[in-house]
Design a protein around this motif. Structure first.
Motif, PDB file in Angstrom:
ATOM      1  N   GLN A   8      72.454  43.539 163.861  1.00 32.07           N
ATOM      2  CA  GLN A   8      72.741  42.228 164.425  1.00 32.07           C
ATOM      3  C   GLN A   8      71.557  41.301 164.168  1.00 32.07           C
ATOM      4  OE1 GLN A   8      75.794  41.603 165.722  1.00 32.07           O
ATOM      5  NE2 GLN A   8      76.223  43.717 165.115  1.00 32.07           N
ATOM      6  N   VAL A   9      71.752  40.006 164.354  1.00 30.82           N
ATOM      7  CA  VAL A   9      70.690  39.023 164.165  1.00 30.82           C
ATOM      8  C   VAL A   9      69.519  39.365 165.084  1.00 30.82           C
ATOM      9  CG1 VAL A   9      70.065  36.591 164.371  1.00 30.82           C
ATOM     10  CG2 VAL A   9      72.292  37.216 163.450  1.00 30.82           C
ATOM     11  N   GLY A  10      68.319  39.407 164.507  1.00 32.04           N
ATOM     12  CA  GLY A  10      67.112  39.720 165.256  1.00 32.04           C
ATOM     13  C   GLY A  10      66.678  41.170 165.148  1.00 32.04           C
ATOM     14  N   GLU A  11      67.558  42.057 164.740  1.00 34.76           N
ATOM     15  CA  GLU A  11      67.217  43.476 164.634  1.00 34.76           C
ATOM     16  C   GLU A  11      66.436  43.758 163.351  1.00 34.76           C
ATOM     17  OE1 GLU A  11      70.405  46.060 167.054  1.00 34.76           O
ATOM     18  OE2 GLU A  11      71.130  45.329 165.130  1.00 34.76           O
ATOM     19  N   LYS A  12      65.587  44.780 163.423  1.00 31.69           N
ATOM     20  CA  LYS A  12      64.763  45.176 162.275  1.00 31.69           C
ATOM     21  C   LYS A  12      65.130  46.579 161.823  1.00 31.69           C
ATOM     22  CE  LYS A  12      60.742  42.439 163.605  1.00 31.69           C
ATOM     23  NZ  LYS A  12      59.314  42.464 163.902  1.00 31.69           N
ATOM     24  N   MET A  13      64.793  46.875 160.577  1.00 30.91           N
ATOM     25  CA  MET A  13      65.067  48.182 160.012  1.00 30.91           C
ATOM     26  C   MET A  13      64.049  48.492 158.930  1.00 30.91           C
ATOM     27  SD  MET A  13      68.503  49.468 158.032  1.00 30.91           S
ATOM     28  CE  MET A  13      68.140  48.716 156.463  1.00 30.91           C
ATOM     29  N   LYS A  14      63.606  49.728 158.886  1.00 21.94           N
ATOM     30  CA  LYS A  14      62.735  50.178 157.802  1.00 21.94           C
ATOM     31  C   LYS A  14      63.622  50.892 156.783  1.00 21.94           C
ATOM     32  CE  LYS A  14      58.609  52.855 156.848  1.00 21.94           C
ATOM     33  NZ  LYS A  14      57.557  53.715 157.427  1.00 21.94           N
ATOM     34  N   VAL A  15      63.558  50.480 155.523  1.00 26.96           N
ATOM     35  CA  VAL A  15      64.432  51.026 154.480  1.00 26.96           C
ATOM     36  C   VAL A  15      64.019  52.461 154.150  1.00 26.96           C
ATOM     37  CG1 VAL A  15      65.211  50.773 152.104  1.00 26.96           C
ATOM     38  CG2 VAL A  15      64.845  48.739 153.500  1.00 26.96           C
ATOM     39  N   ASN A  16      65.005  53.367 154.198  1.00 29.82           N
ATOM     40  CA  ASN A  16      64.781  54.750 153.783  1.00 29.82           C
ATOM     41  C   ASN A  16      65.204  54.949 152.335  1.00 29.82           C
ATOM     42  OD1 ASN A  16      63.703  55.664 156.143  1.00 29.82           O
ATOM     43  ND2 ASN A  16      65.615  56.493 156.934  1.00 29.82           N
ATOM     44  N   ASN A  17      66.397  54.447 152.000  1.00 34.83           N
ATOM     45  CA  ASN A  17      66.871  54.576 150.624  1.00 34.83           C
ATOM     46  C   ASN A  17      67.968  53.576 150.316  1.00 34.83           C
ATOM     47  OD1 ASN A  17      69.229  55.574 151.712  1.00 34.83           O
ATOM     48  ND2 ASN A  17      68.817  57.698 151.218  1.00 34.83           N
ATOM     49  N   ILE A  18      68.278  53.469 149.036  1.00 25.87           N
ATOM     50  CA  ILE A  18      69.376  52.651 148.535  1.00 25.87           C
ATOM     51  C   ILE A  18      70.271  53.596 147.752  1.00 25.87           C
ATOM     52  CG2 ILE A  18      70.023  50.696 147.076  1.00 25.87           C
ATOM     53  CD1 ILE A  18      67.191  49.587 147.564  1.00 25.87           C
ATOM     54  N   GLN A  19      71.574  53.537 147.984  1.00 31.50           N
ATOM     55  CA  GLN A  19      72.490  54.451 147.304  1.00 31.50           C
ATOM     56  C   GLN A  19      72.237  54.479 145.806  1.00 31.50           C
ATOM     57  OE1 GLN A  19      76.548  53.491 148.188  1.00 31.50           O
ATOM     58  NE2 GLN A  19      76.351  54.054 150.334  1.00 31.50           N
ATOM     59  N   LYS A  20      72.103  55.674 145.276  1.00 26.42           N
ATOM     60  CA  LYS A  20      71.756  55.830 143.862  1.00 26.42           C
ATOM     61  C   LYS A  20      72.860  55.403 142.908  1.00 26.42           C
ATOM     62  CE  LYS A  20      68.355  59.463 144.562  1.00 26.42           C
ATOM     63  NZ  LYS A  20      67.355  58.537 144.922  1.00 26.42           N
ATOM     64  N   ASN A  21      74.111  55.548 143.300  1.00 29.22           N
ATOM     65  CA  ASN A  21      75.224  55.214 142.407  1.00 29.22           C
ATOM     66  C   ASN A  21      75.744  53.788 142.579  1.00 29.22           C
ATOM     67  OD1 ASN A  21      76.317  55.607 144.918  1.00 29.22           O
ATOM     68  ND2 ASN A  21      77.946  56.966 144.247  1.00 29.22           N
ATOM     69  N   MET A  31      64.619  42.539 143.924  1.00 31.42           N
ATOM     70  CA  MET A  31      64.407  41.512 144.947  1.00 31.42           C
ATOM     71  C   MET A  31      63.407  41.951 146.012  1.00 31.42           C
ATOM     72  SD  MET A  31      68.094  39.681 145.481  1.00 31.42           S
ATOM     73  CE  MET A  31      69.026  41.147 145.837  1.00 31.42           C
ATOM     74  N   GLY A  32      62.875  43.165 145.901  1.00 30.89           N
ATOM     75  CA  GLY A  32      61.851  43.616 146.834  1.00 30.89           C
ATOM     76  C   GLY A  32      62.323  44.542 147.928  1.00 30.89           C
ATOM     77  N   ILE A  33      63.608  44.899 147.914  1.00 29.62           N
ATOM     78  CA  ILE A  33      64.112  45.837 148.912  1.00 29.62           C
ATOM     79  C   ILE A  33      63.899  47.240 148.359  1.00 29.62           C
ATOM     80  CG2 ILE A  33      66.123  46.589 150.229  1.00 29.62           C
ATOM     81  CD1 ILE A  33      67.145  43.724 150.061  1.00 29.62           C
ATOM     82  N   THR A  34      62.793  47.839 148.780  1.00 24.17           N
ATOM     83  CA  THR A  34      62.404  49.163 148.298  1.00 24.17           C
ATOM     84  C   THR A  34      62.200  50.084 149.494  1.00 24.17           C
ATOM     85  OG1 THR A  34      60.074  48.509 148.303  1.00 24.17           O
ATOM     86  CG2 THR A  34      61.268  48.238 146.238  1.00 24.17           C
ATOM     87  N   PRO A  35      62.246  51.398 149.294  1.00 27.94           N
ATOM     88  CA  PRO A  35      61.999  52.312 150.408  1.00 27.94           C
ATOM     89  C   PRO A  35      60.643  52.048 151.065  1.00 27.94           C
ATOM     90  CG  PRO A  35      62.948  53.492 148.567  1.00 27.94           C
ATOM     91  CD  PRO A  35      62.645  52.102 148.080  1.00 27.94           C
ATOM     92  N   GLY A  36      60.654  52.011 152.388  1.00 29.47           N
ATOM     93  CA  GLY A  36      59.437  51.780 153.154  1.00 29.47           C
ATOM     94  C   GLY A  36      59.245  50.350 153.625  1.00 29.47           C
ATOM     95  N   LYS A  64      77.848  41.383 152.192  1.00 24.81           N
ATOM     96  CA  LYS A  64      78.043  42.586 152.993  1.00 24.81           C
ATOM     97  C   LYS A  64      78.095  43.838 152.112  1.00 24.81           C
ATOM     98  CE  LYS A  64      80.648  44.269 156.908  1.00 24.81           C
ATOM     99  NZ  LYS A  64      81.677  43.971 157.889  1.00 24.81           N
ATOM    100  N   ASN A  65      78.749  43.747 150.943  1.00 24.52           N
ATOM    101  CA  ASN A  65      78.835  44.927 150.075  1.00 24.52           C
ATOM    102  C   ASN A  65      77.467  45.318 149.519  1.00 24.52           C
ATOM    103  OD1 ASN A  65      78.719  42.699 148.304  1.00 24.52           O
ATOM    104  ND2 ASN A  65      79.803  43.818 146.708  1.00 24.52           N
ATOM    105  N   GLU A  66      76.545  44.363 149.398  1.00 22.04           N
ATOM    106  CA  GLU A  66      75.183  44.675 148.968  1.00 22.04           C
ATOM    107  C   GLU A  66      74.399  45.316 150.112  1.00 22.04           C
ATOM    108  OE1 GLU A  66      74.697  40.994 145.788  1.00 22.04           O
ATOM    109  OE2 GLU A  66      74.106  40.692 147.878  1.00 22.04           O
ATOM    110  N   ALA A  67      74.577  44.812 151.326  1.00 19.62           N
ATOM    111  CA  ALA A  67      73.856  45.331 152.485  1.00 19.62           C
ATOM    112  C   ALA A  67      74.338  46.722 152.876  1.00 19.62           C
ATOM    113  CB  ALA A  67      74.029  44.378 153.668  1.00 19.62           C
ATOM    114  N   MET A  68      75.552  47.073 152.541  1.00 20.79           N
ATOM    115  CA  MET A  68      76.117  48.381 152.894  1.00 20.79           C
ATOM    116  C   MET A  68      75.411  49.537 152.205  1.00 20.79           C
ATOM    117  SD  MET A  68      80.189  47.473 152.961  1.00 20.79           S
ATOM    118  CE  MET A  68      80.659  49.153 152.684  1.00 20.79           C
ATOM    119  N   VAL A  69      74.747  49.294 151.078  1.00 19.54           N
ATOM    120  CA  VAL A  69      74.127  50.383 150.320  1.00 19.54           C
ATOM    121  C   VAL A  69      72.672  50.613 150.718  1.00 19.54           C
ATOM    122  CG1 VAL A  69      75.685  50.028 148.371  1.00 19.54           C
ATOM    123  CG2 VAL A  69      73.441  48.960 148.348  1.00 19.54           C
ATOM    124  N   VAL A  70      72.132  49.777 151.634  1.00 18.74           N
ATOM    125  CA  VAL A  70      70.743  49.911 152.090  1.00 18.74           C
ATOM    126  C   VAL A  70      70.735  50.684 153.410  1.00 18.74           C
ATOM    127  CG1 VAL A  70      68.660  48.682 152.774  1.00 18.74           C
ATOM    128  CG2 VAL A  70      70.135  47.720 150.997  1.00 18.74           C
TER     129      VAL A  70
END
Length: 73
Positions: A8-21, A31-36, A64-70
């Motif tokens: 939701q708006v205001g929430e934070k998340m640390k990226v673990n992975n992005i779907q490989k396929n 664009m800078g969205i990398t693990p960690g 949304k379809n781009e955000a679903m893989v993060v």
């Protein structure tokens, strides 16, 4: 583990992975969205798509379809 599109708006998340396929994986990495990296949702369109994310000090708009893989914690 949740995905970026579930935050939701205001929430934070640390990226673990992005779907490989995913066809948008390379685009997200470029664009800078990398693990960690930490992401924060700063806005959403009225129907939830697209969403605005703060990453590395700049705002990025994702579909949304781009955000679903993060995935993160």
């Amino acid at each position: 583990m949740s995905t970026l599109d579930q935050l939701q708006v205001g929430e934070k998340m640390k990226v673990n992975n992005i779907q490989k396929n995913s066809p948008v994986r390379r685009k997200l990495l470029d664009m800078g969205i990398t693990p960690g990296v930490e992401l924060q949702v700063t806005g959403r369109a009225p129907f939830g798509d697209p969403m605005e994310v703060l990453v590395r000090g700049y705002k990025l708009t994702l579909r949304k379809n781009e955000a679903m893989v993060v995935a993160g914690e």
